[in-house]
Scaffold this motif. Structure first.
Motif, mmCIF file in Angstrom:
data_model
loop_
_atom_site.group_PDB
_atom_site.id
_atom_site.type_symbol
_atom_site.label_atom_id
_atom_site.label_comp_id
_atom_site.label_asym_id
_atom_site.label_seq_id
_atom_site.Cartn_x
_atom_site.Cartn_y
_atom_site.Cartn_z
ATOM 1 N N ILE A 55 0.855 -1.190 0.000
ATOM 2 C CA ILE A 55 0.000 0.000 0.000
ATOM 3 C C ILE A 55 0.896 1.247 0.000
ATOM 4 N N GLY A 56 0.743 2.054 -1.038
ATOM 5 C CA GLY A 56 1.564 3.251 -1.215
ATOM 6 C C GLY A 56 2.670 3.078 -2.237
ATOM 7 N N ARG A 57 2.858 1.856 -2.709
ATOM 8 C CA ARG A 57 3.924 1.565 -3.670
ATOM 9 C C ARG A 57 3.405 1.720 -5.106
ATOM 10 N N LYS A 58 4.265 2.183 -5.994
ATOM 11 C CA LYS A 58 3.925 2.273 -7.413
ATOM 12 C C LYS A 58 3.954 0.863 -8.001
ATOM 13 N N ALA A 59 2.970 0.549 -8.806
ATOM 14 C CA ALA A 59 2.886 -0.772 -9.434
ATOM 15 C C ALA A 59 4.111 -1.020 -10.316
ATOM 16 N N GLY A 60 4.549 -2.271 -10.316
ATOM 17 C CA GLY A 60 5.631 -2.676 -11.202
ATOM 18 C C GLY A 60 7.010 -2.237 -10.778
ATOM 19 N N THR A 61 7.227 -2.036 -9.489
ATOM 20 C CA THR A 61 8.511 -1.471 -9.058
ATOM 21 C C THR A 61 9.318 -2.315 -8.073
ATOM 22 N N VAL A 62 8.914 -3.531 -7.767
ATOM 23 C CA VAL A 62 9.708 -4.351 -6.853
ATOM 24 C C VAL A 62 10.970 -4.799 -7.578
ATOM 25 N N ASP A 79 -3.174 1.875 -3.555
ATOM 26 C CA ASP A 79 -3.855 2.325 -2.343
ATOM 27 C C ASP A 79 -4.995 1.333 -2.120
ATOM 28 N N GLU A 80 -5.766 1.521 -1.083
ATOM 29 C CA GLU A 80 -6.814 0.541 -0.777
ATOM 30 C C GLU A 80 -7.840 0.412 -1.895
ATOM 31 N N ALA A 81 -8.265 1.516 -2.464
ATOM 32 C CA ALA A 81 -9.287 1.464 -3.516
ATOM 33 C C ALA A 81 -8.749 0.800 -4.781
ATOM 34 N N THR A 82 -7.525 1.153 -5.165
ATOM 35 C CA THR A 82 -6.928 0.583 -6.379
ATOM 36 C C THR A 82 -6.702 -0.911 -6.213
ATOM 37 N N PHE A 83 -6.161 -1.299 -5.055
ATOM 38 C CA PHE A 83 -5.922 -2.718 -4.810
ATOM 39 C C PHE A 83 -7.232 -3.494 -4.744
ATOM 40 N N THR A 84 -8.246 -2.923 -4.122
ATOM 41 C CA THR A 84 -9.551 -3.589 -4.032
ATOM 42 C C THR A 84 -10.103 -3.871 -5.427
ATOM 43 N N ALA A 85 -10.086 -2.866 -6.291
ATOM 44 C CA ALA A 85 -10.579 -3.061 -7.661
ATOM 45 C C ALA A 85 -9.751 -4.113 -8.388
ATOM 46 N N TYR A 86 -8.442 -4.059 -8.219
ATOM 47 C CA TYR A 86 -7.541 -4.987 -8.908
ATOM 48 C C TYR A 86 -7.748 -6.427 -8.435
ATOM 49 N N ILE A 87 -7.796 -6.623 -7.131
ATOM 50 C CA ILE A 87 -7.876 -7.990 -6.615
ATOM 51 C C ILE A 87 -9.227 -8.634 -6.921
ATOM 52 N N ARG A 109 -13.399 -9.953 3.035
ATOM 53 C CA ARG A 109 -12.133 -10.676 2.889
ATOM 54 C C ARG A 109 -11.066 -9.774 2.266
ATOM 55 N N ILE A 110 -11.462 -8.943 1.317
ATOM 56 C CA ILE A 110 -10.511 -7.998 0.717
ATOM 57 C C ILE A 110 -10.024 -7.001 1.766
ATOM 58 N N ALA A 111 -10.946 -6.446 2.544
ATOM 59 C CA ALA A 111 -10.569 -5.491 3.595
ATOM 60 C C ALA A 111 -9.628 -6.141 4.599
ATOM 61 N N ASN A 112 -9.894 -7.382 4.952
ATOM 62 C CA ASN A 112 -9.032 -8.085 5.892
ATOM 63 C C ASN A 112 -7.659 -8.363 5.288
ATOM 64 N N LEU A 113 -7.620 -8.724 4.007
ATOM 65 C CA LEU A 113 -6.347 -8.942 3.321
ATOM 66 C C LEU A 113 -5.523 -7.660 3.310
ATOM 67 N N ILE A 114 -6.156 -6.554 3.000
ATOM 68 C CA ILE A 114 -5.458 -5.264 3.000
ATOM 69 C C ILE A 114 -4.919 -4.950 4.396
ATOM 70 N N ALA A 115 -5.719 -5.183 5.421
ATOM 71 C CA ALA A 115 -5.270 -4.940 6.794
ATOM 72 C C ALA A 115 -4.025 -5.769 7.102
ATOM 73 N N TYR A 116 -4.017 -7.013 6.665
ATOM 74 C CA TYR A 116 -2.852 -7.875 6.882
ATOM 75 C C TYR A 116 -1.638 -7.355 6.118
ATOM 76 N N LEU A 117 -1.808 -7.027 4.854
ATOM 77 C CA LEU A 117 -0.684 -6.529 4.054
ATOM 78 C C LEU A 117 -0.112 -5.236 4.625
ATOM 79 N N LYS A 118 -0.981 -4.413 5.189
ATOM 80 C CA LYS A 118 -0.533 -3.143 5.769
ATOM 81 C C LYS A 118 0.310 -3.336 7.022
#
Length: 127
Positions: A55-62, A79-87, A109-118
């Motif tokens: 969360i906060g990272r630019k896509a494609g940059t690892v 961000d949360e909204a972008t990741f939610t739509a993507y996942i 489940r998406i909200a919980n996944l985001i909470a874990y990743l954060k």
């Protein structure tokens, strides 16, 4: 009228816990992701990139991960909204992505996944 307001207030109050993010429940959801992705201090890129500090990272940059052109050139910042739509629909949100996943549709489940990743900073350490 007062009774209707009271019923509405009670209904909304009962929904609040269901909409709250739960990192521990998200750890369980991440079990689906673990086949391709890793998190934590020892996380490495695999079939997919490691997800520390997502969360906060630019896509494609690892560093060290060979992303699709679609991901590298998407201009997305996770961000949360972008990741939610993507996942929910990876190929629909980013045509040409290498991610082979049908999508996670359940909002809780998406909200919980985001909470874990954060809970993981960019270095993989717990926040």
């Amino acid at each position: 009228m007062k009774r209707s307001i009271a019923i509405l207030a009670l209904t909304l109050a009962s929904l609040a816990p269901a909409m709250a993010q739960d990192a521990e429940a998200g750890k369980s959801v991440f079990g689906q992701c673990r086949a391709c992705h890793a998190v934590g201090e020892t996380a490495k890129n695999g079939v997919g990139p490691q997800l520390n500090g997502l969360i906060g990272r630019k896509a494609g940059t690892v560093a060290g991960y060979n992303y699709s052109d679609a991901n590298k050139n998407s201009g997305k910042v996770w961000d949360e909204a972008t990741f939610t739509a993507y996942i929910k629909d990876p190929k629909g949100q980013m045509p040409g992505t290498k991610m082979v996943y049908a999508g996670l549709k359940d909002e809780t489940r998406i909200a919980n996944l985001i909470a874990y990743l954060k809970t993981f900073g960019p270095d993989g350490k717990a926040k």
